[in-house]
Design an enzyme around this catalytic site. Sequence first.
Site, mmCIF file in Angstrom:
data_model
loop_
_atom_site.group_PDB
_atom_site.id
_atom_site.type_symbol
_atom_site.label_atom_id
_atom_site.label_comp_id
_atom_site.label_asym_id
_atom_site.label_seq_id
_atom_site.Cartn_x
_atom_site.Cartn_y
_atom_site.Cartn_z
ATOM 1 N N ASP A 284 0.865 -1.183 0.000
ATOM 2 C CA ASP A 284 0.000 0.000 0.000
ATOM 3 C C ASP A 284 0.898 1.228 0.000
ATOM 4 O O ASP A 284 1.823 1.322 0.804
ATOM 5 C CB ASP A 284 -0.905 -0.005 1.236
ATOM 6 C CG ASP A 284 -2.011 1.030 1.139
ATOM 7 O OD1 ASP A 284 -3.178 0.616 0.976
ATOM 8 O OD2 ASP A 284 -1.709 2.239 1.206
ATOM 9 N N ASP A 286 0.303 4.531 0.668
ATOM 10 C CA ASP A 286 0.247 5.495 1.780
ATOM 11 C C ASP A 286 0.156 4.823 3.150
ATOM 12 O O ASP A 286 0.071 5.499 4.174
ATOM 13 C CB ASP A 286 -0.898 6.495 1.588
ATOM 14 C CG ASP A 286 -2.275 5.847 1.688
ATOM 15 O OD1 ASP A 286 -2.340 4.626 1.956
ATOM 16 O OD2 ASP A 286 -3.278 6.544 1.490
ATOM 17 N N ASP A 365 -14.138 -17.872 11.183
ATOM 18 C CA ASP A 365 -14.248 -19.337 11.300
ATOM 19 C C ASP A 365 -13.782 -20.039 10.022
ATOM 20 O O ASP A 365 -13.198 -21.126 10.084
ATOM 21 C CB ASP A 365 -15.669 -19.773 11.727
ATOM 22 C CG ASP A 365 -16.778 -19.197 10.867
ATOM 23 O OD1 ASP A 365 -16.486 -18.655 9.782
ATOM 24 O OD2 ASP A 365 -17.953 -19.285 11.288
ATOM 25 N N HIS A 369 -10.722 -22.504 9.876
ATOM 26 C CA HIS A 369 -10.997 -23.816 9.283
ATOM 27 C C HIS A 369 -9.868 -24.192 8.321
ATOM 28 O O HIS A 369 -9.299 -25.282 8.408
ATOM 29 C CB HIS A 369 -12.344 -23.774 8.548
ATOM 30 C CG HIS A 369 -12.673 -25.010 7.752
ATOM 31 N ND1 HIS A 369 -13.657 -25.898 8.128
ATOM 32 C CD2 HIS A 369 -12.139 -25.511 6.611
ATOM 33 C CE1 HIS A 369 -13.716 -26.891 7.245
ATOM 34 N NE2 HIS A 369 -12.796 -26.679 6.309
ATOM 35 N N GLU A 370 -9.523 -23.278 7.415
ATOM 36 C CA GLU A 370 -8.504 -23.586 6.408
ATOM 37 C C GLU A 370 -7.132 -23.802 7.060
ATOM 38 O O GLU A 370 -6.412 -24.726 6.711
ATOM 39 C CB GLU A 370 -8.426 -22.477 5.352
ATOM 40 C CG GLU A 370 -9.718 -22.268 4.551
ATOM 41 C CD GLU A 370 -10.262 -23.530 3.887
ATOM 42 O OE1 GLU A 370 -9.482 -24.458 3.625
ATOM 43 O OE2 GLU A 370 -11.484 -23.593 3.654
ATOM 44 N N HIS A 373 -6.664 -27.150 8.581
ATOM 45 C CA HIS A 373 -6.264 -28.203 7.631
ATOM 46 C C HIS A 373 -4.737 -28.318 7.588
ATOM 47 O O HIS A 373 -4.181 -29.406 7.435
ATOM 48 C CB HIS A 373 -6.785 -27.902 6.227
ATOM 49 C CG HIS A 373 -8.223 -28.284 6.031
ATOM 50 N ND1 HIS A 373 -8.727 -29.514 6.392
ATOM 51 C CD2 HIS A 373 -9.266 -27.597 5.503
ATOM 52 C CE1 HIS A 373 -10.020 -29.562 6.091
ATOM 53 N NE2 HIS A 373 -10.371 -28.410 5.557
ATOM 54 N N TYR A 384 -7.852 -37.499 3.032
ATOM 55 C CA TYR A 384 -9.042 -36.714 2.693
ATOM 56 C C TYR A 384 -10.050 -37.549 1.913
ATOM 57 O O TYR A 384 -10.385 -37.257 0.768
ATOM 58 C CB TYR A 384 -8.611 -35.494 1.892
ATOM 59 C CG TYR A 384 -9.533 -34.306 2.044
ATOM 60 C CD1 TYR A 384 -9.838 -33.801 3.297
ATOM 61 C CD2 TYR A 384 -10.094 -33.697 0.937
ATOM 62 C CE1 TYR A 384 -10.678 -32.722 3.442
ATOM 63 C CE2 TYR A 384 -10.938 -32.610 1.063
ATOM 64 C CZ TYR A 384 -11.223 -32.131 2.327
ATOM 65 O OH TYR A 384 -12.064 -31.054 2.466
ATOM 66 N N GLU A 393 -12.337 -32.766 8.094
ATOM 67 C CA GLU A 393 -13.243 -31.629 7.906
ATOM 68 C C GLU A 393 -13.843 -31.173 9.236
ATOM 69 O O GLU A 393 -13.945 -29.978 9.510
ATOM 70 C CB GLU A 393 -14.386 -32.024 6.964
ATOM 71 C CG GLU A 393 -14.127 -31.683 5.518
ATOM 72 C CD GLU A 393 -13.838 -30.200 5.326
ATOM 73 O OE1 GLU A 393 -14.633 -29.372 5.792
ATOM 74 O OE2 GLU A 393 -12.809 -29.873 4.728
ATOM 75 N N GLU A 404 -13.152 -18.524 16.604
ATOM 76 C CA GLU A 404 -14.150 -17.448 16.564
ATOM 77 C C GLU A 404 -14.605 -17.099 17.989
ATOM 78 O O GLU A 404 -14.751 -15.931 18.350
ATOM 79 C CB GLU A 404 -15.349 -17.928 15.732
ATOM 80 C CG GLU A 404 -16.429 -16.915 15.497
ATOM 81 C CD GLU A 404 -17.546 -17.517 14.640
ATOM 82 O OE1 GLU A 404 -17.498 -17.329 13.419
ATOM 83 O OE2 GLU A 404 -18.449 -18.176 15.190
ATOM 84 N N ASP A 453 -18.072 -36.485 -3.249
ATOM 85 C CA ASP A 453 -17.356 -35.704 -2.234
ATOM 86 C C ASP A 453 -16.344 -36.585 -1.482
ATOM 87 O O ASP A 453 -16.209 -36.512 -0.275
ATOM 88 C CB ASP A 453 -18.383 -35.060 -1.274
ATOM 89 C CG ASP A 453 -17.768 -34.096 -0.267
ATOM 90 O OD1 ASP A 453 -16.722 -33.497 -0.588
ATOM 91 O OD2 ASP A 453 -18.334 -33.960 0.826
ATOM 92 N N HIS A 458 -17.437 -33.694 3.356
ATOM 93 C CA HIS A 458 -18.151 -32.517 3.862
ATOM 94 C C HIS A 458 -19.556 -32.876 4.332
ATOM 95 O O HIS A 458 -20.311 -32.011 4.750
ATOM 96 C CB HIS A 458 -18.263 -31.432 2.786
ATOM 97 C CG HIS A 458 -16.965 -30.800 2.422
ATOM 98 N ND1 HIS A 458 -16.129 -31.333 1.479
ATOM 99 C CD2 HIS A 458 -16.346 -29.698 2.898
ATOM 100 C CE1 HIS A 458 -15.058 -30.569 1.368
ATOM 101 N NE2 HIS A 458 -15.156 -29.576 2.224
#
Length: 543
Positions: A284, A286, A365, A369-370, A373, A384, A393, A404, A453, A458
């Site tokens: 950035d 400024d 959250d 979560h990520e 992993h 997985y 998961e 959170e 899946d 999931h």
Amino acid sequence: MKRLVSLGFVVALTFSGLSPSAAAGSNDRISETVSYNAETGTPYFIAGTLTTPSLNSPTNIVLSYLEEKEKLYSIESGGKTTFDPVSEKTDELGFTNIKLQQMHNGIPVFGSILSALVDQAGVLTAVSGEVVPIPPMKAVEKTSLLPVSEASAAILADLGAKLGAAPEIIHEERPSLTVYVSEGEAKFAYSSEVEFLKPEPGNFHYLIDALSGKVLTSFNQIHHADPTGKDTVSAGKGLIGDKKAIHTIKNAEGTFLLDRTRGKGILTYDGAKGLLLPGKLWRDSDGIFNESYDGAAVDAHVYAGQTFDYYKNIHGRISYDGTGAKVVSTVHYGENYNNAFWSGSQMVYGDGDGVMFSPLSGSLDVVAHELTHAVTASTAKLIYQGDSGAINESMSDIFGILVEDHFKNSPDWLIGEDIYTPKQKGDALRSLADPTVSGQPDHYTKRYMGTEDYGGVHINSGIGNKVGFLLASGGTHFNIKVQGIGKAKTGKILYRTLTQYLTPKTTYRQYQAAAVQAATDLYGASSSEVASVKAAFSAVGLK
Ligand SMILES: [Ca+2]
Ligand SMILES: [Ca+2]
Ligand SMILES: [Ca+2]
Ligand SMILES: [Zn+2]
């Protein structure tokens, strides 16, 4: 795709004083609780006072125990089963955790890792994980195995067919020989991982028959926040404009989203709506990150830092790998991209299409979560697929909730409420309190057994999520009453379960035994916490 997990029911039985050393007249009481997989007849969890105190190294204590227990583990005599120690770590309670790879005639058995704990007195207290019985294998000459290059070619051909275009590989692990056991058959297989970004991001694990070159199994290890979402094209939307302090560095060229106060750094990049990773480190001019385009980066940066702080302050874990690894995030990934994922080496956030999702880094959250992993990938390494994938998961969802809650970021039992369907209030990706609201099972007997899946990772995560909710908050589920122990103790128990006991192929039943053991380590076998863990699993049909 075939499920890797066995669904046989399991019996647990307790016996004392039956081990050879006790029979030999030792004064030290040996006691064992053995949980068996009724289908294979092998134990998947043994806990108790398994050996007498010893000054031997923890690894040697485990190895000689396993040698002694050859029969219990019904190790086939058709080949030589050995165990290669892969790691040894001491925890804050003074236990040493040893992870061992099962080997068959010197070749690793795919996914078969044992996790054992030895206490400060040199007593083995638990062995988690199942030794895979190896069915008789045809004697194979080394020369009849396909060359590694043919395994790579088979992977590329399969990916090309799957994706409709040749992938642009950014990393390929050299295929290595393993013994792969599935449906009562053992095969020599090449195991390899390939990472690519085009035509769409993927991080596939492949097992290729080392004799025929056929694909035995493959699964994508990219952890999607929403695996069913489709990109649609519509206007983007900025984040909520809440003010927060961020750690950066500043130099003559500008101010950068690099936080050097945490581990080896928290770094946030601008994907500039392209598909190259990681993109450019966010700069950035400024030093004030107040444009609407900045919002996704500010949130990703702050929430990655908070997740880092949660694991450090609550669990003593420095970054996801425990040794301060850099935490890299890319925001503004792709155009209207409706997903967030851990790529295997970094976090990636789309901006969403403004209808299904707003920019995905806007939800603490989801960020936690990520990153969880990544914690799982460097500890339990839960595959997985099937049960282990669902537990993977679920761990991510539960720790998403706990992070959170820790930062009082409007805590609830929902995942992704801050970024999901921005035009619609009150909904979320998933509910841990009631997994059924998003079509997930809340009892093991209702688990999804199809192949979508990756065996419902999931979907069946709902079962583990309900356990997490009941354990923390309590309640009565299918007529079983659970006394809640609060989120903090739930986090302690599940963190210990994940990092000390779970192994790549852990099933839900093994997860139950592991969680009971983790709670026993922390609070004692007759504690109310252990009773609550048992009740919470029991309420979803796992005991
Ligand atoms: Ca600015
Ligand atoms: Ca939430
Ligand atoms: Ca919504
Ligand atoms: Zn996930």
